[in-house]
Structures are given as C-alpha cells and as structure tokens.
Design a protein around this motif. Sequence first.
Motif, short mmCIF file in Angstrom:
data_model
loop_
_atom_site.label_atom_id
_atom_site.label_comp_id
_atom_site.label_asym_id
_atom_site.label_seq_id
_atom_site.Cartn_x
_atom_site.Cartn_y
_atom_site.Cartn_z
N LEU A 16 9.21 -45.68 57.83
CA LEU A 16 10.30 -46.63 57.64
C LEU A 16 10.55 -46.90 56.16
O LEU A 16 11.71 -47.05 55.73
N ASP A 17 9.49 -46.96 55.36
CA ASP A 17 9.67 -47.13 53.92
C ASP A 17 10.46 -45.96 53.33
O ASP A 17 11.36 -46.14 52.50
N ALA A 18 10.11 -44.73 53.75
CA ALA A 18 10.76 -43.54 53.21
C ALA A 18 12.25 -43.51 53.57
O ALA A 18 13.05 -42.94 52.82
N ALA A 19 12.60 -44.10 54.70
CA ALA A 19 14.00 -44.14 55.13
C ALA A 19 14.74 -45.35 54.57
O ALA A 19 15.95 -45.48 54.78
N GLY A 20 14.05 -46.24 53.87
CA GLY A 20 14.68 -47.43 53.32
C GLY A 20 15.11 -48.43 54.36
O GLY A 20 16.15 -49.08 54.22
N VAL A 21 14.31 -48.57 55.42
CA VAL A 21 14.67 -49.48 56.52
C VAL A 21 14.28 -50.91 56.16
O VAL A 21 13.13 -51.19 55.84
N HIS A 22 15.27 -51.79 56.21
CA HIS A 22 15.03 -53.21 55.92
C HIS A 22 16.00 -54.03 56.75
O HIS A 22 16.72 -53.50 57.62
N ALA A 23 16.06 -55.33 56.51
CA ALA A 23 16.92 -56.20 57.29
C ALA A 23 18.37 -55.74 57.19
O ALA A 23 18.88 -55.49 56.09
N GLY A 24 19.02 -55.61 58.33
CA GLY A 24 20.42 -55.24 58.39
C GLY A 24 20.69 -53.75 58.41
O GLY A 24 21.84 -53.34 58.65
N THR A 25 19.67 -52.91 58.20
CA THR A 25 19.87 -51.46 58.22
C THR A 25 20.24 -51.00 59.62
O THR A 25 19.60 -51.37 60.60
N ARG A 26 21.27 -50.18 59.71
CA ARG A 26 21.62 -49.53 60.98
C ARG A 26 20.75 -48.28 61.08
O ARG A 26 21.01 -47.28 60.39
N VAL A 27 19.74 -48.34 61.92
CA VAL A 27 18.76 -47.25 61.96
C VAL A 27 18.75 -46.58 63.33
O VAL A 27 18.83 -47.24 64.37
N LEU A 28 18.67 -45.26 63.30
CA LEU A 28 18.51 -44.46 64.52
C LEU A 28 17.07 -43.96 64.57
O LEU A 28 16.60 -43.28 63.66
N ASP A 29 16.39 -44.30 65.65
CA ASP A 29 15.04 -43.81 65.91
C ASP A 29 15.16 -42.72 66.97
O ASP A 29 15.33 -42.99 68.15
N VAL A 30 15.09 -41.46 66.52
CA VAL A 30 15.32 -40.34 67.42
C VAL A 30 13.98 -39.79 67.91
O VAL A 30 13.05 -39.62 67.14
N GLY A 31 13.88 -39.56 69.22
CA GLY A 31 12.59 -39.22 69.81
C GLY A 31 11.69 -40.44 69.85
O GLY A 31 10.52 -40.38 69.50
N THR A 32 12.24 -41.55 70.31
CA THR A 32 11.54 -42.84 70.20
C THR A 32 10.26 -42.91 71.02
O THR A 32 9.38 -43.70 70.72
N GLY A 33 10.14 -42.10 72.08
CA GLY A 33 8.95 -42.20 72.92
C GLY A 33 8.87 -43.56 73.56
O GLY A 33 9.84 -44.06 74.14
N THR A 34 7.73 -44.21 73.43
CA THR A 34 7.56 -45.53 74.04
C THR A 34 8.05 -46.66 73.14
O THR A 34 7.82 -47.83 73.45
N GLY A 35 8.70 -46.33 72.03
CA GLY A 35 9.40 -47.34 71.24
C GLY A 35 8.65 -47.95 70.08
O GLY A 35 9.10 -48.95 69.53
N SER A 36 7.54 -47.35 69.66
CA SER A 36 6.75 -47.96 68.58
C SER A 36 7.54 -48.07 67.27
O SER A 36 7.47 -49.08 66.58
N VAL A 37 8.29 -47.02 66.94
CA VAL A 37 9.09 -47.06 65.70
C VAL A 37 10.21 -48.08 65.84
O VAL A 37 10.49 -48.84 64.91
N ALA A 38 10.85 -48.11 67.01
CA ALA A 38 11.94 -49.08 67.23
C ALA A 38 11.44 -50.51 67.10
O ALA A 38 12.11 -51.37 66.50
N VAL A 39 10.25 -50.79 67.61
CA VAL A 39 9.67 -52.13 67.50
C VAL A 39 9.43 -52.47 66.04
O VAL A 39 9.76 -53.57 65.56
N ALA A 40 8.83 -51.54 65.29
CA ALA A 40 8.51 -51.80 63.88
C ALA A 40 9.78 -51.97 63.05
O ALA A 40 9.84 -52.82 62.15
#
Length: 275
Positions: free
Chosen positions: A38-62
């Motif tokens: 998430l740091d490498a993608a610059g994900v922060h408050a308000g970022t429109r982020v796509l989590d592709v291959g989310t699996g059980t959602g761990s990245v989406a939760v974070a």
Amino acid sequence: MAPGTPFDASERRAWANSADAYEASFGRLCAHPIPRLLDAAGVHAGTRVLDVGTGTGSVAVAAGARGARVTAVDADPGMARRAAHAAPDACAVIAALPQLPFPDGQFDAVVGNFVLNHVGRPRAALDELRRVTRRGGRIALTLWAAPAAPGQALLGRAVQAAGVTRPPDLPALAPEDDFPRTEDGLLGLLRGAGLADAACLPLSWDHRTTPQEWWRGPAAGVATIGRIVISQGPAVTERIRRQFAVLAEEFTDRDGSLVLPHAALLASGRVAGSA
C-alpha cells in the motif's frame, strides 16, 4: 482483450470454493507484505484504490483502514463474497484479468498482492491494470520470487520426495507468456507496460506457523500445490503428508512451530502523464 488461457482455467478450478481453507492456511503468509504494498502504491485517505485478486480481502481491509475508497476484485465468487464480508465498506466485484469491468483511468492506485502468479498472460494483465489507473496514478504488485526460498519450497519438496508428479491437467504458464521471476524480470515487465519510475524491492521474512496449519491448505486442495497433493487419492496424499512431516523437522522450532523463510518481490510504477 486477450482471451483466457488453459492456465487461467486451471487457476479458476484450483481456487474454487477454497476461501475458508486458504484463510486458515496460506492467508497469513500472503498478508505479510500488505503495508509496504500500500505504501508503494501511495494509498492514503481518499485514494480510489483497486485491489485486484483480493482473495479473502486482507488488502481491502488494510486500504480501508487508511481511509481509501476501495474496490476489491476477485475471479472466484466465494473469495469475492468473503472480501465483501471482511471489508463491508469496499465494493466487491467478480472479475478476472485481463478483462476488468471499469472505465479507463478510474483508479488513483491499483494493487495486486501475488495476483501475477495466477494469471495466464501477465503482460496483458499489467496492460489492463495500467488502463484502469489514471495518469499519474500508481500500480504496485507483489510476486513470489524464483528460485523459491526454502520455506516456500517445503511443500513441493514433500511432493517430489513422495514420487508424485504434476498432473497433466494442470497446465503451466505458456513459455511465451512467462517472464523471469527476478528483480530484472519484473522491472522489465513494468517498463514494457509503459510504467514510469519502475522500482523493485526484494522482500524476505520468516513465516511462523504450525505443521498442522501449513498442511491444511494443500490437504484441502488449495492452489496448484493442493491440487497436486490430492490429485491421486487419499493414499498418495497421506504419502506426501508423511514426507512433509519428515522434511518439516528442519524448520521446526523448540516450541514445535514451523519457521519458514520466504522471499518475494515488490514492484511499483507510475502511469505516465499527469492527472
């Protein structure tokens, strides 16, 4: 768009109905790089982020915990449902690379945690991720490195020691679609997709688990290794398990837990242009 390959079809079968077993076995392992992803993608408050291959959602939760606006995608309906439950504020979508149901430039950031390991045409997949990322947005991906670290190779060694070979109905990636699973190989993939400021960071860590937890995934048929383990019936599965128990001793700590060294690659780049 590039059509699906035999490898893609095999992956769909390998992951079907596996959400529970994956979460109880390999899920914690795959969650390790999420903060740096998430740091490498610059994900922060308000970022429109796509989590592709989310699996059980761990990245989406974070990502949601950072205040991002998350869309989570998985090819397996069971995984997408699990992600929707884990991250109720995210939009969960059933879709598979390299065809995503989003307009050009919809997302500020796109992340894929080990998703490139599971697509039949990685270059087409990365082109699609670039398409849905806005100009100036970032893409960040993790990938298992090759050669595999000792802990990652344990299950494969047990299969080999049991004299079991890969079933013919489990196709490998076509040679023309493959690429070196190295820093240079992954950087070449990103640069070939036209990403600017491409960077690749090697990651290594010791995953602490138990023999029972680590065996649970393959015994339930999770992923390609699981399909190999269960491919020839219970007697052969038991033979592999016995080999696993012997080989696991070299990774067993004093308290009986397994300490498994793993290695991965974290790559990122920016879609050229300004928003």
